[in-house]
Design a protein around this motif. Structure first.
Motif, short mmCIF file in Angstrom:
data_model
loop_
_atom_site.label_atom_id
_atom_site.label_comp_id
_atom_site.label_asym_id
_atom_site.label_seq_id
_atom_site.Cartn_x
_atom_site.Cartn_y
_atom_site.Cartn_z
N ILE A 106 -4.23 29.25 -32.55
CA ILE A 106 -4.03 29.20 -31.03
C ILE A 106 -5.19 28.32 -30.40
CG2 ILE A 106 -3.39 30.08 -28.90
CD1 ILE A 106 -1.66 32.28 -30.85
N THR A 107 -4.97 27.57 -29.74
CA THR A 107 -6.14 26.92 -29.13
C THR A 107 -6.02 27.05 -27.46
OG1 THR A 107 -6.79 25.25 -30.73
CG2 THR A 107 -7.66 24.94 -28.56
N ASN A 108 -6.76 27.84 -26.99
CA ASN A 108 -6.76 28.09 -25.53
C ASN A 108 -7.36 27.31 -24.39
OD1 ASN A 108 -5.01 30.48 -25.67
ND2 ASN A 108 -6.80 31.56 -26.71
N VAL B 288 -3.57 27.57 -23.71
CA VAL B 288 -2.23 27.10 -24.35
C VAL B 288 -1.37 26.23 -23.19
CG1 VAL B 288 -2.05 28.52 -26.21
CG2 VAL B 288 -1.04 29.28 -23.94
N SER C 76 8.15 28.42 -26.96
CA SER C 76 7.76 28.06 -28.04
C SER C 76 8.15 28.80 -29.08
CB SER C 76 6.18 28.70 -28.21
OG SER C 76 5.45 28.45 -29.10
N LEU D 19 3.87 30.40 -30.84
CA LEU D 19 2.90 30.64 -30.10
C LEU D 19 1.81 29.81 -30.23
CD1 LEU D 19 2.46 34.35 -30.46
CD2 LEU D 19 3.79 33.07 -28.95
N VAL D 20 1.71 28.50 -30.70
CA VAL D 20 0.69 27.71 -30.97
C VAL D 20 1.09 26.41 -30.03
CG1 VAL D 20 -0.41 25.93 -32.30
CG2 VAL D 20 0.22 28.17 -33.17
N HIS D 21 2.41 25.94 -30.32
CA HIS D 21 3.02 24.80 -29.68
C HIS D 21 3.81 25.14 -28.32
CE1 HIS D 21 2.32 23.36 -33.75
NE2 HIS D 21 1.67 22.33 -33.17
N TRP D 22 3.71 24.71 -27.23
CA TRP D 22 4.33 25.03 -26.12
C TRP D 22 4.81 23.75 -25.48
CZ3 TRP D 22 5.43 29.84 -24.73
CH2 TRP D 22 4.95 30.86 -25.36
N TYR E 172 0.72 40.08 -29.43
CA TYR E 172 -0.44 38.95 -28.69
C TYR E 172 -0.14 39.22 -27.14
CZ TYR E 172 -0.77 36.42 -32.80
OH TYR E 172 -1.20 36.00 -33.93
N ASN F 244 -10.35 30.31 -29.57
CA ASN F 244 -9.52 29.77 -30.81
C ASN F 244 -9.26 31.17 -31.33
OD1 ASN F 244 -10.08 27.12 -30.98
ND2 ASN F 244 -12.22 27.40 -31.69
N ALA G 16 -3.24 32.27 -35.17
CA ALA G 16 -1.94 32.21 -34.63
C ALA G 16 -1.00 33.54 -35.79
CB ALA G 16 -1.34 30.97 -35.00
#
Length: 523
Positions: free
Chosen positions: A4-6, A8, A43, A46-49, A261, A305, A308
Motif C-alpha cells: 500500500i502506497t500512502n 491512498v 477497493s 486496500l491497494v487500489h481505490w 488496518y 509504504n 498490503a
C-alpha cells in the motif's frame, strides 16, 4: 509482497471512515462546502481505490447555500447492519467564535450506490458523529460534545445515546463516556467490539501537526474507559520532513483473513508547514498485543509504504483526467460549491460537446457561484482548457481558477475593458485581500482562447494561447502557499481545487463555453 502506497487518497480527502462489507472495502470522507456531499471510495485489496459514489446529491439531504468556508459536511461515518448502509454526517452552519451550529443527520440505503434516503435529524450537540451497531442488535450514536462556556473544556467529551432503528429516533439518556486525555481536543469517536471489550478510537491533539489517534477500552459500553498505557497509538513526528504529517482521525477494519488496518488522515507539506493538497487519507497495518491493545506496525509514526493484506490484487478502473464534455453527465471527480448541478447555471446539453457555465456570483460568494472544480492531487501538474466567451463589460468574467476558499484563490480570467475590449486578467485573493496581478490588461482577439496553469509545489505560472499559436506566459510566478489549511490565521479544513468558473456580477448570467479540461500530472 504487495504494498500500500500512502496516501491512498491523495489530495483533499480527510476524516476517513473505513468499512468492509463481505469482500468490498469502502472509505467515506468529508467534503465540507463542496457538492455533492460525502465521497465514498471503493477497493477490494486496500491497494487500489476508486471514487465510487456520492450519497448526498440533492438539497433535501444537504442544503449548503450560505454555508461558511470549511462548513458543510464534517466527518461522515459509514456503517452497515442487517443489509442496510448507514451514513451519519454533520452539516456545520457556523464554527467561528464560541458557538458551533452543528446539525447531525442520518441517511440509509440498501445499495452503497443508492438511492439514499432523505435525512433523519439526530442532534446538534457536537460534531463528528458515528453509529455503532452492537452484537445484541442495538445501535448507538456517538459524537463529541461542544462546550461554548468560558473556563470549560470546549471538547467536553464523547456523548453516547441509543438510536432506535425502527422508530428512527434517539432514545434514552445521553452518557458522557470519555472526557479525553492530556492531549486534549477529543473528537472523531468510533466504537469497535473485540474479545469482550469495547474499543473507543478518538482523535486528539487537534487536526494539525500535533494530531494523534487515542485508543481506550472498557468491558462495558458505558465505561469507564481505560486509556492505552502507550497512548497515542498513532501520531506524526514533525521533525521528520519526509514523513506523513498530521496523522490522526482514524477508523479500523478487519479483513476476511483476520488482518487489521487503520485508515487515518494525513498531510504532506510542500514547503515549510504548508500543505497545499489539504488533508489526505492513508492506511496503516495494525496488530493486537497479547494483552489486547492495538498497535500500528512500525508505529507510532505513519509509514508511506505498508504491507498490503493477503488478498487478490484488484486494480480499479479510473476516470480519464481529460474531459471533453462529450457525455451527458459530468465525470465523478467534478464538484461545485454549495449547490447541486442544475441547468440554471451549468449545462452539457445546450451546446453539445461543450460545458456551458452561466455567469454567477463573485468568487467571494457563499451562495451561488458558477464554479466547477476538481481536487488538486499532485504537486507537479499542468491544467489546460479552451474557452469561447464574449464578455460585454468588466462585471463579466470566465476562466481557469486555482481555488482554496472565498478568501484564497488565483484566477486567470477573460473579461472586458472599456478601452481594450476583450482582455485577459489575473486576479488573486490572498487572505481576503483582492489584487490584480497584471498591471495592464492583455487585449485578446475574438475566437477561442486556450488557458493553462502550471503548478510546481508552491509555484504557479499562468499561460495563454490562441488556437493556432504557441503558449506564452502571463504574469509572474505566483506563490500559492496561501492555498493551504495552514496559511490562515484561523483553522480551516479543505484543500486546493482547480477548475472553471464564470461570473456575471450584473446578474445577466452571460454564458461561457469550455470545450475541454485537461489535468496532466508532471514528473
Amino acid at each position: 509482497m504487495a504494498i500500500i502506497t500512502n496516501p491512498v487518497l491523495p489530495g483533499y480527502h480527510p476524516d476517513p471512515s473505513m468499512l468492509r462489507v463481505d469482500d468490498d472495502y469502502y472509505i467515506a470522507v468529508s467534503t465540507f462546502e463542496w457538492f455533492p456531499g460525502v465521497q465514498i471510495h471503493h477497493s477490494r485489496d486496500l491497494v487500489h481505490w476508486r471514487l465510487l459514489t456520492y450519497p448526498l446529491t440533492r438539497t433535501t439531504q444537504l442544503d449548503m447555500v450560505g454555508n461558511i468556508d470549511s462548513g458543510g459536511v464534517w466527518a461522515p461515518c459509514l456503517s452497515h447492519a442487517d443489509g442496510v448502509f448507514y451514513l451519519i454526517y454533520t452539516d456545520v452552519k457556523s464554527r467561528k467564535g464560541a458557538f458551533k451550529d452543528t446539525h447531525n443527520y442520518l441517511v440509509t440505503a440498501e445499495n452503497i450506490e443508492g438511492p439514499w434516503s432523505d435525512p433523519v435529524y439526530l442532534n446538534s450537540s457536537g460534531f463528528d458523529p458515528s453509529l455503532f451497531h452492537d452484537d445484541d442488535g442495538s445501535s448507538w450514536l456517538l459524537n463529541m460534545i461542544w462546550d461554548f462556556r468560558q473556563g470549560e473544556n470546549a471538547f467536553a467529551g464523547i456523548a453516547l445515546q441509543r438510536y432506535d432503528r425502527i422508530s428512527q429516533s434517539l432514545t434514552g439518556p445521553v452518557h458522557n463516556i470519555f472526557k479525553g486525555t492530556r492531549l486534549g481536543v477529543t473528537e472523531a469517536p468510533h466504537l469497535y467490539k473485540r474479545n469482550g471489550y469495547y474499543y473507543l478510537i478518538t482523535a486528539e491533539g487537534g487536526t494539525g501537526y500535533t494530531h494523534a489517534v487515542t485508543v481506550a477500552r472498557s468491558a462495558s459500553l458505558l465505561g469507564p474507559y481505560e486509556v492505552d498505557p502507550d497512548n497515542p497509538v498513532l501520531t506524526s513526528d514533525p521533525g521528520q520532513a519526509g514523513q506523513l504529517q498530521k496523522a490522526g482521525h482514524a477508523s479500523l477494519v478487519e479483513t476476511q483473513n483476520g488482518e487489521w488496518y487503520m485508515a487515518h488522515l494525513c498531510a504532506r507539506p510542500v514547503v515549510e508547514d504548508k500543505c497545499i493538497l489539504g488533508r489526505e487519507t492513508a492506511i496503516q497495518k495494525c496488530h493486537w498485543t497479547q494483552d489486547g491493545w492495538l498497535r500500528v506496525m512500525d508505529g507510532p509514526h505513519p509509514s508511506i509504504n505498508v504491507e498490503a493484506p493477503k488478498l487478490p490484487p484488484h486494480p480499479m478502473p479510473m476516470e480519464n483526467d481529460r474531459d471533453e464534455f462529450s457525455s451527458p453527465e459530468l465525470k465523478g471527480y467534478w464538484n461545485s460549491l454549495r449547490r447541486p448541478f442544475g441547468e440554471d447555471w451549468i449545462s452539457l446539453s445546450e451546446r453539445p460537446g461543450f460545458l456551458r457555465l452561466k455567469g454567477g456570483e463573485s468568487m467571494q460568494s457563499m451562495h451561488r457561484q458558477s464554479l466547477l472544480a476538481r481536487r488538486l492531487t499532485d504537486f507537479h501538474v499542468e491544467i489546460e482548457t479552451q474557452l469561447e466567451y464574449s464578455p460585454e463589460n468588466f462585471q463579466q468574467m470566465a476562466g481557469l481558477i486555482i481555488y482554496y476558499d472565498t478568501t484564497d484563490y488565483a484566477y486567470l480570467c477573460v473579461t472586458h475593458h472599456e478601452a481594450r475590449g476583450r482582455c485577459l486578467g489575473i486576479i488573486e485573493s490572498r487572505h481576503g485581500q483582492y489584487d490584480e496581478l497584471l498591471t495592464e490588461r492583455v487585449a485578446l482577439p475574438e475566437g477561442p482562447i486556450r488557458l493553462m496553469a502550471t503548478i510546481h509545489n508552491e509555484r504557479l505560472q499562468f499561460h495563454v494561447a490562441s488556437v493556432d499559436e504557441a503558449w506564452r506566459t502571463i504574469g509572474d510566478v505566483i506563490d500559492i502557499r496561501h492555498l493551504s489549511d495552514d496559511a490562515a490565521d484561523y483553522i480551516r479544513f479543505t484543500g486546493t481545487f482547480v477548475g472553471l468558473c464564470a461570473q456575471d456580477l450584473g446578474g445577466r448570467r452571460r454564458a461561457a463555453d469550455f470545450s475541454y479540461f485537461d489535468y496532466r500530472p508532471l514528473p
